[in-house]
Design an enzyme around this catalytic site. Structure first.
Site, PDB file in Angstrom:
ATOM      1  N   ASP A 113       7.999  -3.341  -7.258  1.00 63.73           N
ATOM      2  CA  ASP A 113       9.206  -4.144  -7.493  1.00 63.73           C
ATOM      3  C   ASP A 113      10.403  -3.665  -6.654  1.00 63.73           C
ATOM      4  O   ASP A 113      10.740  -2.476  -6.647  1.00 63.73           O
ATOM      5  CB  ASP A 113       9.553  -4.050  -8.984  1.00 63.73           C
ATOM      6  CG  ASP A 113      10.540  -5.109  -9.432  1.00 63.73           C
ATOM      7  OD1 ASP A 113      11.604  -5.240  -8.797  1.00 63.73           O
ATOM      8  OD2 ASP A 113      10.263  -5.787 -10.425  1.00 63.73           O
ATOM      9  N   SER A 137      12.155  -9.551  -6.979  1.00 63.97           N
ATOM     10  CA  SER A 137      11.367  -9.814  -8.177  1.00 63.97           C
ATOM     11  C   SER A 137      11.436 -11.305  -8.550  1.00 63.97           C
ATOM     12  O   SER A 137      11.076 -12.157  -7.752  1.00 63.97           O
ATOM     13  CB  SER A 137      11.834  -8.903  -9.319  1.00 63.97           C
ATOM     14  OG  SER A 137      10.868  -8.790 -10.327  1.00 63.97           O
TER      15      SER A 137
END
Length: 308
Positions: free
Chosen positions: A155, A41
Protein backbone atom coordinates in the site's frame (compact mmCIF):
# COMPACT_ATOMS: atom_id res chain seq x y z
CA UNK A 1 -12.46 26.58 -17.76
CA UNK A 2 -8.99 27.95 -16.96
CA UNK A 3 -5.40 27.84 -18.13
CA UNK A 4 -4.42 25.65 -15.19
CA UNK A 5 -3.50 22.00 -15.53
CA UNK A 6 -5.70 20.59 -12.77
CA UNK A 7 -4.53 17.55 -10.85
CA UNK A 8 -6.38 15.39 -8.35
CA UNK A 9 -4.51 13.73 -5.49
CA UNK A 10 -6.83 11.04 -4.14
CA UNK A 11 -5.91 9.55 -0.77
CA UNK A 12 -6.29 6.06 0.61
CA UNK A 13 -8.82 4.99 3.21
CA UNK A 14 -10.37 1.66 2.18
CA UNK A 15 -14.21 1.96 2.37
CA UNK A 16 -13.93 5.65 3.27
CA UNK A 17 -12.25 6.10 -0.10
CA UNK A 18 -15.58 5.60 -1.84
CA UNK A 19 -16.15 9.26 -0.96
CA UNK A 20 -13.88 9.95 -3.97
CA UNK A 21 -16.75 8.81 -6.19
CA UNK A 22 -18.93 11.64 -4.87
CA UNK A 23 -16.12 14.19 -5.13
CA UNK A 24 -15.41 13.29 -8.75
CA UNK A 25 -19.11 13.40 -9.64
CA UNK A 26 -19.50 16.87 -8.18
CA UNK A 27 -16.35 18.22 -9.84
CA UNK A 28 -17.40 16.76 -13.18
CA UNK A 29 -20.88 18.28 -12.89
CA UNK A 30 -19.24 21.65 -12.22
CA UNK A 31 -17.06 21.34 -15.32
CA UNK A 32 -13.84 20.96 -13.34
CA UNK A 33 -11.90 18.26 -15.19
CA UNK A 34 -8.46 17.00 -14.17
CA UNK A 35 -5.68 16.33 -16.65
CA UNK A 36 -3.64 14.50 -13.99
CA UNK A 37 -4.81 11.97 -11.37
CA UNK A 38 -2.55 10.41 -8.77
CA UNK A 39 -4.06 8.00 -6.29
CA UNK A 40 -3.06 5.95 -3.28
CA UNK A 41 -4.90 2.72 -2.43
CA UNK A 42 -8.67 3.32 -2.85
CA UNK A 43 -7.81 6.66 -4.42
CA UNK A 44 -5.83 4.75 -7.06
CA UNK A 45 -8.83 2.53 -7.77
CA UNK A 46 -11.46 5.28 -8.05
CA UNK A 47 -9.08 7.61 -9.89
CA UNK A 48 -8.13 4.80 -12.24
CA UNK A 49 -11.77 4.15 -13.12
CA UNK A 50 -12.20 7.84 -13.94
CA UNK A 51 -9.02 8.01 -16.04
CA UNK A 52 -9.94 4.83 -17.93
CA UNK A 53 -13.48 5.98 -18.75
CA UNK A 54 -15.00 3.33 -16.46
CA UNK A 55 -16.27 5.67 -13.77
CA UNK A 56 -19.97 5.16 -14.52
CA UNK A 57 -19.50 1.39 -14.46
CA UNK A 58 -17.72 1.61 -11.11
CA UNK A 59 -20.44 3.84 -9.66
CA UNK A 60 -23.17 1.47 -10.84
CA UNK A 61 -21.39 -1.51 -9.27
CA UNK A 62 -20.73 0.31 -6.00
CA UNK A 63 -24.39 1.34 -5.67
CA UNK A 64 -25.45 -2.31 -5.70
CA UNK A 65 -22.66 -3.55 -3.45
CA UNK A 66 -23.54 -5.26 -0.20
CA UNK A 67 -21.55 -7.33 2.24
CA UNK A 68 -21.85 -10.49 0.15
CA UNK A 69 -20.65 -8.73 -3.03
CA UNK A 70 -17.67 -7.30 -1.16
CA UNK A 71 -16.66 -10.55 0.50
CA UNK A 72 -16.93 -12.37 -2.84
CA UNK A 73 -13.73 -10.51 -3.81
CA UNK A 74 -11.86 -11.77 -0.75
CA UNK A 75 -10.01 -14.98 -1.61
CA UNK A 76 -8.60 -15.97 1.75
CA UNK A 77 -5.04 -17.26 1.40
CA UNK A 78 -3.57 -17.28 4.93
CA UNK A 79 -0.15 -18.39 3.70
CA UNK A 80 1.39 -15.85 1.34
CA UNK A 81 2.07 -12.57 3.10
CA UNK A 82 -1.55 -11.59 3.71
CA UNK A 83 -4.89 -12.95 4.82
CA UNK A 84 -6.33 -12.15 1.35
CA UNK A 85 -4.58 -13.45 -1.78
CA UNK A 86 -5.91 -10.71 -4.09
CA UNK A 87 -6.60 -12.67 -7.28
CA UNK A 88 -10.30 -11.98 -6.79
CA UNK A 89 -9.61 -8.25 -6.93
CA UNK A 90 -7.64 -8.65 -10.17
CA UNK A 91 -10.42 -10.72 -11.71
CA UNK A 92 -12.95 -8.05 -10.72
CA UNK A 93 -10.81 -5.28 -12.25
CA UNK A 94 -10.63 -7.30 -15.47
CA UNK A 95 -14.42 -7.81 -15.46
CA UNK A 96 -14.82 -4.04 -14.98
CA UNK A 97 -12.54 -3.44 -18.01
CA UNK A 98 -10.12 -1.51 -15.82
CA UNK A 99 -6.89 -2.93 -17.20
CA UNK A 100 -5.73 -0.67 -20.02
CA UNK A 101 -2.09 0.29 -20.41
CA UNK A 102 -1.66 3.38 -18.25
CA UNK A 103 0.39 5.17 -20.91
CA UNK A 104 -2.55 4.98 -23.35
CA UNK A 105 -5.00 6.81 -21.08
CA UNK A 106 -6.33 10.27 -22.05
CA UNK A 107 -5.58 11.46 -18.50
CA UNK A 108 -2.09 11.28 -16.99
CA UNK A 109 -2.35 8.74 -14.18
CA UNK A 110 -0.20 7.18 -11.49
CA UNK A 111 -0.87 4.79 -8.61
CA UNK A 112 1.37 5.09 -5.56
CA UNK A 113 2.82 2.00 -3.86
CA UNK A 114 5.60 1.26 -1.38
CA UNK A 115 8.67 -0.93 -1.90
CA UNK A 116 8.53 -3.38 1.01
CA UNK A 117 12.28 -3.96 1.01
CA UNK A 118 13.49 -0.39 1.51
CA UNK A 119 10.38 1.75 2.10
CA UNK A 120 10.84 3.78 -1.06
CA UNK A 121 7.88 5.44 -2.77
CA UNK A 122 6.98 3.88 -6.13
CA UNK A 123 4.94 5.65 -8.81
CA UNK A 124 3.27 3.19 -11.15
CA UNK A 125 2.62 5.25 -14.27
CA UNK A 126 2.90 2.75 -17.12
CA UNK A 127 1.94 -0.82 -17.83
CA UNK A 128 -1.15 -2.62 -16.54
CA UNK A 129 -3.55 -0.38 -14.61
CA UNK A 130 -5.06 -3.39 -12.80
CA UNK A 131 -1.62 -4.47 -11.59
CA UNK A 132 -0.85 -0.91 -10.46
CA UNK A 133 -4.11 -0.64 -8.51
CA UNK A 134 -3.63 -4.10 -7.00
CA UNK A 135 -0.18 -3.06 -5.72
CA UNK A 136 -1.40 0.28 -4.38
CA UNK A 137 -4.21 -1.29 -2.33
CA UNK A 138 -2.06 -4.03 -0.75
CA UNK A 139 -2.64 -3.18 2.91
CA UNK A 140 0.14 -4.93 4.87
CA UNK A 141 -1.08 -7.95 6.78
CA UNK A 142 -4.37 -8.06 4.87
CA UNK A 143 -3.68 -8.19 1.12
CA UNK A 144 -0.73 -10.16 -0.22
CA UNK A 145 2.14 -7.96 -1.53
CA UNK A 146 2.58 -7.72 -5.31
CA UNK A 147 5.80 -8.61 -7.14
CA UNK A 148 6.55 -5.89 -9.69
CA UNK A 149 9.86 -5.57 -11.51
CA UNK A 150 11.62 -7.70 -8.84
CA UNK A 151 10.19 -5.55 -6.02
CA UNK A 152 7.54 -6.55 -3.49
CA UNK A 153 5.05 -3.69 -3.38
CA UNK A 154 2.47 -2.81 -0.72
CA UNK A 155 0.00 0.00 0.00
CA UNK A 156 1.25 3.44 -0.99
CA UNK A 157 -0.28 4.94 2.15
CA UNK A 158 2.79 3.84 4.09
CA UNK A 159 4.77 6.66 2.45
CA UNK A 160 2.41 9.04 0.64
CA UNK A 161 -1.22 8.85 1.68
CA UNK A 162 -2.43 11.84 -0.39
CA UNK A 163 -0.01 12.10 -3.35
CA UNK A 164 0.15 15.83 -4.01
CA UNK A 165 3.84 15.60 -4.92
CA UNK A 166 3.06 12.95 -7.56
CA UNK A 167 0.46 15.21 -9.19
CA UNK A 168 2.90 18.11 -9.42
CA UNK A 169 5.68 15.91 -10.80
CA UNK A 170 3.30 14.66 -13.50
CA UNK A 171 2.59 18.20 -14.69
CA UNK A 172 -0.33 19.55 -12.63
CA UNK A 173 0.01 23.19 -11.56
CA UNK A 174 -3.25 23.35 -9.57
CA UNK A 175 -3.70 20.37 -7.25
CA UNK A 176 -6.96 19.48 -5.51
CA UNK A 177 -6.25 16.95 -2.76
CA UNK A 178 -8.89 14.70 -1.25
CA UNK A 179 -8.20 13.19 2.18
CA UNK A 180 -10.72 10.72 3.59
CA UNK A 181 -9.06 10.09 6.94
CA UNK A 182 -9.67 13.39 8.73
CA UNK A 183 -10.92 12.78 12.28
CA UNK A 184 -10.52 9.01 12.11
CA UNK A 185 -8.14 8.73 15.07
CA UNK A 186 -10.62 10.26 17.51
CA UNK A 187 -13.39 7.96 16.28
CA UNK A 188 -11.30 4.86 16.68
CA UNK A 189 -10.06 5.94 20.13
CA UNK A 190 -13.64 6.11 21.41
CA UNK A 191 -14.44 2.68 20.04
CA UNK A 192 -11.24 1.04 21.31
CA UNK A 193 -11.89 2.37 24.82
CA UNK A 194 -15.62 1.70 24.93
CA UNK A 195 -15.63 -1.67 23.18
CA UNK A 196 -18.07 -2.78 20.51
CA UNK A 197 -21.84 -2.59 20.89
CA UNK A 198 -23.94 -5.73 20.53
CA UNK A 199 -25.01 -4.55 17.07
CA UNK A 200 -21.41 -4.00 16.00
CA UNK A 201 -20.42 -7.44 17.31
CA UNK A 202 -23.26 -9.01 15.32
CA UNK A 203 -22.18 -7.16 12.18
CA UNK A 204 -18.61 -8.34 12.65
CA UNK A 205 -19.75 -11.93 13.17
CA UNK A 206 -21.83 -11.72 9.97
CA UNK A 207 -18.86 -10.33 8.05
CA UNK A 208 -16.66 -13.15 9.31
CA UNK A 209 -19.25 -15.74 8.27
CA UNK A 210 -19.38 -14.28 4.75
CA UNK A 211 -15.58 -14.36 4.51
CA UNK A 212 -15.50 -17.97 5.65
CA UNK A 213 -17.92 -18.79 2.82
CA UNK A 214 -15.23 -17.71 0.34
CA UNK A 215 -12.46 -19.87 1.80
CA UNK A 216 -11.49 -22.91 -0.33
CA UNK A 217 -12.58 -26.21 1.17
CA UNK A 218 -9.01 -27.30 1.76
CA UNK A 219 -8.46 -24.25 4.00
CA UNK A 220 -11.80 -24.27 5.81
CA UNK A 221 -10.48 -25.96 8.94
CA UNK A 222 -7.56 -23.56 9.31
CA UNK A 223 -9.73 -20.54 8.56
CA UNK A 224 -12.36 -21.51 11.12
CA UNK A 225 -9.62 -21.76 13.76
CA UNK A 226 -7.74 -18.59 12.79
CA UNK A 227 -10.31 -16.03 11.63
CA UNK A 228 -12.25 -15.73 14.90
CA UNK A 229 -9.06 -14.77 16.73
CA UNK A 230 -8.22 -12.29 13.97
CA UNK A 231 -11.61 -10.58 13.84
CA UNK A 232 -13.27 -11.04 17.25
CA UNK A 233 -11.72 -9.31 20.26
CA UNK A 234 -12.02 -10.22 23.93
CA UNK A 235 -12.43 -8.06 27.05
CA UNK A 236 -8.76 -8.50 27.89
CA UNK A 237 -7.43 -7.64 24.42
CA UNK A 238 -8.59 -6.16 21.09
CA UNK A 239 -8.78 -8.34 17.99
CA UNK A 240 -5.90 -8.63 15.53
CA UNK A 241 -7.70 -6.58 12.89
CA UNK A 242 -8.55 -3.85 15.42
CA UNK A 243 -4.88 -3.56 16.34
CA UNK A 244 -3.74 -3.64 12.72
CA UNK A 245 -6.33 -1.19 11.43
CA UNK A 246 -5.85 1.33 14.21
CA UNK A 247 -2.07 1.10 13.86
CA UNK A 248 -2.37 1.84 10.14
CA UNK A 249 -4.80 4.68 10.83
CA UNK A 250 -2.41 6.33 13.31
CA UNK A 251 0.55 5.94 10.97
CA UNK A 252 -1.32 7.24 7.94
CA UNK A 253 -2.77 10.17 9.90
CA UNK A 254 0.73 11.27 10.89
CA UNK A 255 2.14 10.71 7.41
CA UNK A 256 -0.74 12.59 5.78
CA UNK A 257 -0.41 15.68 7.94
CA UNK A 258 3.38 15.70 7.64
CA UNK A 259 3.37 15.34 3.84
CA UNK A 260 0.57 17.87 3.32
CA UNK A 261 2.40 20.40 5.51
CA UNK A 262 5.54 20.05 3.42
CA UNK A 263 3.78 19.66 0.06
CA UNK A 264 0.49 21.55 0.40
CA UNK A 265 -2.16 21.29 -2.32
CA UNK A 266 -3.83 24.36 -3.74
CA UNK A 267 -7.04 23.14 -2.11
CA UNK A 268 -7.90 20.30 0.25
CA UNK A 269 -11.28 18.53 0.30
CA UNK A 270 -11.94 16.42 3.40
CA UNK A 271 -15.26 14.52 3.32
CA UNK A 272 -16.80 13.70 6.70
CA UNK A 273 -16.44 9.91 6.65
CA UNK A 274 -14.69 9.29 9.98
CA UNK A 275 -17.59 7.15 11.21
CA UNK A 276 -17.14 4.69 8.32
CA UNK A 277 -14.85 1.80 9.21
CA UNK A 278 -12.17 0.36 6.98
CA UNK A 279 -14.24 -2.56 5.65
CA UNK A 280 -17.67 -0.90 5.67
CA UNK A 281 -18.05 -1.17 1.90
CA UNK A 282 -21.77 -1.64 2.38
CA UNK A 283 -21.81 2.02 3.52
CA UNK A 284 -20.95 3.15 -0.02
CA UNK A 285 -24.01 5.42 -0.34
CA UNK A 286 -23.07 7.34 2.81
CA UNK A 287 -19.45 7.71 1.69
CA UNK A 288 -20.43 8.93 -1.79
CA UNK A 289 -22.93 11.41 -0.34
CA UNK A 290 -20.28 12.78 2.03
CA UNK A 291 -17.91 13.19 -0.91
CA UNK A 292 -20.48 15.14 -2.91
CA UNK A 293 -21.29 17.39 0.05
CA UNK A 294 -17.64 18.22 0.69
CA UNK A 295 -16.89 18.88 -2.99
CA UNK A 296 -20.01 21.02 -3.42
CA UNK A 297 -18.81 23.33 -0.65
CA UNK A 298 -15.45 23.69 -2.40
CA UNK A 299 -16.66 24.42 -5.95
CA UNK A 300 -16.99 28.19 -5.51
CA UNK A 301 -13.52 28.46 -3.98
CA UNK A 302 -11.99 26.36 -6.76
CA UNK A 303 -13.62 28.52 -9.44
CA UNK A 304 -12.39 31.70 -7.77
CA UNK A 305 -8.85 30.34 -7.45
CA UNK A 306 -8.49 29.07 -11.01
CA UNK A 307 -9.97 32.25 -12.51
CA UNK A 308 -7.35 34.49 -10.92
Amino acid sequence: MSGYKIGLALGGGAARGLAHVGVLEELHDAGIEPVVIAGTSMGALVGGAYAAGRFDALHAWVKTMDLRAFTSLLDVGLTRGGVIDGQGVLDWLDDMEMDPLIETLPITYAAVATDLSDGSEVWLKEGSMAAAIRASISVPGILRPVLNDRRWLVDGGLVNQVPVSTCRALGADFVIAVSVNEGIIGQRRKKMRAGLSKEAEDQRAARMAHILDQVPTVLQGAAERILPSLMMGKPEAPAYFDVLVNTLNIMQDRITHSRLAGEPPNLLIAPDVASIKMLDFDSAADAISAGRDAAKKAIGTIRDMISE
